[in-house]
Scaffold this active site. Sequence first.
Site, PDB file in Angstrom:
ATOM      1  N   ARG A 116      39.882 -30.108 -25.441  1.00 16.90           N
ATOM      2  CA  ARG A 116      41.181 -29.407 -25.402  1.00 16.90           C
ATOM      3  C   ARG A 116      41.346 -28.358 -26.487  1.00 16.90           C
ATOM      4  NH1 ARG A 116      43.120 -34.654 -24.252  1.00 16.90           N
ATOM      5  NH2 ARG A 116      43.250 -34.948 -21.997  1.00 16.90           N
ATOM      6  N   LYS A 138      41.171 -12.732 -24.513  1.00 17.95           N
ATOM      7  CA  LYS A 138      40.632 -13.124 -23.205  1.00 17.95           C
ATOM      8  C   LYS A 138      39.318 -13.875 -23.374  1.00 17.95           C
ATOM      9  CE  LYS A 138      42.506  -9.599 -20.101  1.00 17.95           C
ATOM     10  NZ  LYS A 138      42.169  -8.488 -19.179  1.00 17.95           N
ATOM     11  N   GLU A 180      34.496   2.887 -23.556  1.00 18.72           N
ATOM     12  CA  GLU A 180      35.795   2.283 -23.876  1.00 18.72           C
ATOM     13  C   GLU A 180      36.483   3.065 -24.993  1.00 18.72           C
ATOM     14  OE1 GLU A 180      36.736  -0.042 -21.849  1.00 18.72           O
ATOM     15  OE2 GLU A 180      34.831  -0.805 -21.051  1.00 18.72           O
ATOM     16  N   LYS A 216      43.349  -0.778 -29.244  1.00 13.45           N
ATOM     17  CA  LYS A 216      43.376  -1.893 -28.285  1.00 13.45           C
ATOM     18  C   LYS A 216      44.344  -2.963 -28.774  1.00 13.45           C
ATOM     19  CE  LYS A 216      41.336  -5.166 -25.345  1.00 13.45           C
ATOM     20  NZ  LYS A 216      40.250  -5.809 -24.643  1.00 13.45           N
ATOM     21  N   GLU A 226      49.060  -9.455 -20.023  1.00 15.35           N
ATOM     22  CA  GLU A 226      48.801  -8.413 -19.032  1.00 15.35           C
ATOM     23  C   GLU A 226      49.850  -8.356 -17.930  1.00 15.35           C
ATOM     24  OE1 GLU A 226      44.713  -8.474 -17.868  1.00 15.35           O
ATOM     25  OE2 GLU A 226      44.752  -6.397 -17.203  1.00 15.35           O
ATOM     26  N   ARG A 230      49.655  -3.543 -20.922  1.00 14.07           N
ATOM     27  CA  ARG A 230      48.228  -3.786 -21.110  1.00 14.07           C
ATOM     28  C   ARG A 230      47.403  -3.172 -19.975  1.00 14.07           C
ATOM     29  NH1 ARG A 230      45.648  -9.402 -23.411  1.00 14.07           N
ATOM     30  NH2 ARG A 230      43.474  -8.796 -23.337  1.00 14.07           N
ATOM     31  N   ASN A 234      43.248  -0.504 -18.077  1.00 16.59           N
ATOM     32  CA  ASN A 234      42.485  -0.457 -16.823  1.00 16.59           C
ATOM     33  C   ASN A 234      42.099   0.960 -16.430  1.00 16.59           C
ATOM     34  OD1 ASN A 234      42.671  -3.177 -16.622  1.00 16.59           O
ATOM     35  ND2 ASN A 234      44.452  -3.159 -15.256  1.00 16.59           N
ATOM     36  N   HIS A 237      38.951   1.937 -14.698  1.00 15.26           N
ATOM     37  CA  HIS A 237      38.319   0.681 -14.285  1.00 15.26           C
ATOM     38  C   HIS A 237      38.544   0.329 -12.821  1.00 15.26           C
ATOM     39  CE1 HIS A 237      37.499   0.177 -18.516  1.00 15.26           C
ATOM     40  NE2 HIS A 237      36.892  -0.979 -18.301  1.00 15.26           N
ATOM     41  N   HIS A 241      34.967  -0.056 -11.878  1.00 16.69           N
ATOM     42  CA  HIS A 241      34.544  -1.435 -11.689  1.00 16.69           C
ATOM     43  C   HIS A 241      33.944  -1.636 -10.295  1.00 16.69           C
ATOM     44  CE1 HIS A 241      35.664  -5.980 -12.128  1.00 16.69           C
ATOM     45  NE2 HIS A 241      34.389  -5.756 -12.304  1.00 16.69           N
ATOM     46  N   HIS A 257      28.091  -1.258 -17.463  1.00 21.63           N
ATOM     47  CA  HIS A 257      29.548  -1.211 -17.321  1.00 21.63           C
ATOM     48  C   HIS A 257      30.113   0.162 -17.709  1.00 21.63           C
ATOM     49  CE1 HIS A 257      33.684  -2.589 -17.303  1.00 21.63           C
ATOM     50  NE2 HIS A 257      33.831  -2.192 -18.563  1.00 21.63           N
TER      51      HIS A 257
END
Lengths: 356, 356
Positions: A116, A138, A180, A216, A226, A230, A234, A237, A241, A257
């Site tokens: 946990r 994340k 980025e 960021k 998000e 946020r 994207n 992306h 993506h 990427h």
Amino acid sequence: MNLQAIQSSGYEVVFGDASELLIDFLQKRNYSKIFFLVDTNTSEHCYPGIALNIAGDIPHDIIEIDNGEENKNIDICIGIWKMLLDFGADRKSLVINLGGGVVTDMGSFAAATYKRGIDFLQIPTTLLSQVDASVGGKTGIDVDAVKNMVGTFTNPQTVIIDPSFLLTLPKREIISGFAEIIKHGLIVDKEYFNAIKFIIFDDIDPLIIHRSVAIKNEVVTADPHEKNIRKKLNYGHTIGHAIESYSLQHDKNPLLHGEAIAIGMIAESYLSHKFADLQQEELNEICDFILSVYPSYKVDENSFDDLLAFMKNDKKNEDDKINFTLLNSIGTSTINYYCSEEEILESIKFYNNLIK
Amino acid sequence: MNLQAIQSSGYEVVFGDASELLIDFLQKRNYSKIFFLVDTNTSEHCYPGIALNIAGDIPHDIIEIDNGEENKNIDICIGIWKMLLDFGADRKSLVINLGGGVVTDMGSFAAATYKRGIDFLQIPTTLLSQVDASVGGKTGIDVDAVKNMVGTFTNPQTVIIDPSFLLTLPKREIISGFAEIIKHGLIVDKEYFNAIKFIIFDDIDPLIIHRSVAIKNEVVTADPHEKNIRKKLNYGHTIGHAIESYSLQHDKNPLLHGEAIAIGMIAESYLSHKFADLQQEELNEICDFILSVYPSYKVDENSFDDLLAFMKNDKKNEDDKINFTLLNSIGTSTINYYCSEEEILESIKFYNNLIK
Ligand SMILES: NC(=O)c1ccc[n+]([C@@H]2O[C@H](COP(=O)([O-])OP(=O)(O)OC[C@H]3O[C@@H](n4cnc5c(N)ncnc54)[C@H](O)[C@@H]3O)[C@@H](O)[C@H]2O)c1
Ligand SMILES: NC(=O)c1ccc[n+]([C@@H]2O[C@H](COP(=O)([O-])OP(=O)(O)OC[C@H]3O[C@@H](n4cnc5c(N)ncnc54)[C@H](O)[C@@H]3O)[C@@H](O)[C@H]2O)c1
Ligand SMILES: [Zn+2]
Ligand SMILES: [Zn+2]
């Protein structure tokens, strides 16, 4: 040069020599056991320097995984959980993730869920993971090749950024991570966008990394889960993506990427000019700069149906609409635009025409 | 009778008819998709009543797992993640966990990690899960038969407790769950301990459930991450949990959790008398009551080494010491006692002698 620590939500991002910063951190804490998670490459290039400096003083165990995104999956994660158990990790143990985004994403997920949740540190060693994966909380792994299908929002105790790790990173990975940085300039900071044009890839100015993390961090601390702002991150992306995924399935030497995001940023700049307030001159400026950095990649027109299907399935989109962040100018952006399928394909054709 | 909602950290535990409370809840929200997680038994006994009441009004999908602790594992959890994906669950979806602790623990873990966390509701349908698993935010699954090796602390949106579900629950399961109720009385509330002696297992007074949830809630909200005071809830569990695990591996008809905890509470009351302030009369009172409810189970002396090894490995213990919560009297308790191996074995022999 001394770069100031950046305050995120409940933790700091510190800059400098990884071993020194690590020793500093550990002196203030009292962990029962310490684990390093590394991959094949960071085991060879990044761990030895640290090991030399902390040798003897800080007992620890090492968990090594194979490098590459295909290993960021639930099976490898189960292996990490079991190693932690076998090595006797308890709730007062610490996991130190030393590697690129694959190691930091998966290691943080494993730590966030082991018994946990136990403490973890991030020491990102790629440009991408330093400027992008380092803040925002994340964690994640892929299941059945669905990217980040499973994860949490969990903050590390600290993030240590040591730009010297980049010296062993292949140039192609550096340039991929740079996408980025371009994005950060485009969405919120025109001055920064102008400054990064002078980047030297073989010897990146730590100030560039610092500013990117700061940008960021401002965005993610304003919207940790998000829900709105946020989504600015994207930018590039939605289309990028999709192209990345298609390339991964169809090309012998698939795009990285950032290489795909670079294409996405050109296409979405076109949409920004068409639907938001981005002026023709700035559109040209963006395209010229990106094309001067990234190799040309012709997007196969046969892929268009797959690309659209992918965008519709992508988690960023709710209710089957395809959601975009668009630029109003270099340095300002707006979330939640919706574009039609034809418009999207038009923007990809715009990119294809540029590289002809 | 109308039982007041109990406020936990950021969510409520509400009591009454599950269908009505569910409809109330859903009217205030706007979920993209709704999923029920059930097991073989709750699919048969608990879901149909709800389905009848929400039929047509609330479109939903059902995910059914086999019942039993052996299914609370990572493989079944991966199956749940994949079903969510296949059924198109997005970040605005809701998972409703309708079942005992196996369903609520695993379903909440799956939801807490699917796409970095989606909303979930708990509708516990066993006595144990209503009075124990319902509050505290613990989610979890077993890996390699190591109980709750992986999990998170994540709160549900709401917990709905409908005592009428207990009407189909086997008596043995009811009595097993009752052990946690006894524990709640012993550790913090003497008056409650006296009141529950009059429980009618075939028709449990909802007030008893309500008070038990309130007690657990007070303890866990004071210490959400089990750093100190929450350890009070481990009363009876250090020894009880070891006996449960041993029985699971060795007996044809193994003890249920609460049956083992009942033994643990007797042994740990003996330790409380010997090392803390529990008086002889209260020790007798506790033993008499527990023995009047639970079947006798002789703890095999050949198991003693295994039991001690298990206690040392149990996650509640750090630094190889075996940690106990002991009673100072019925209704008061203190955490972080350490007992030696001989003392522990003596306490188990004390139990064995009582049932001779
Ligand atoms: N958590 C977040 O917010 C976030 C943000 C962006 C990306 N990501 C994730 O990050 C991952 C991609 O990260 P990445 O690009 O760092 O990939 P990566 O971790 O696969 O690293 C790229 C390659 O560089 C190697 N490497 C790492 N450090 C090195 C060094 N110092 N010297 C030599 N080789 C080195 C790695 O072994 C690997 O082969 C993806 O899984 C993505 O989903 C997460
Ligand atoms: N999260 C927490 O804080 C917490 C606390 C205590 C226990 N737990 C966990 O809970 C689990 C044990 O819970 P449990 O005892 O409810 O086990 P369980 O979920 O296995 O339920 C026991 C049995 O009763 C059946 N059942 C459930 N509801 C029924 C109903 N209304 N009618 C008929 N049959 C029904 C189930 O199918 C199962 O066969 C363990 O995994 C334990 O780790 C969690
Ligand atoms: Zn990116
Ligand atoms: Zn229990």
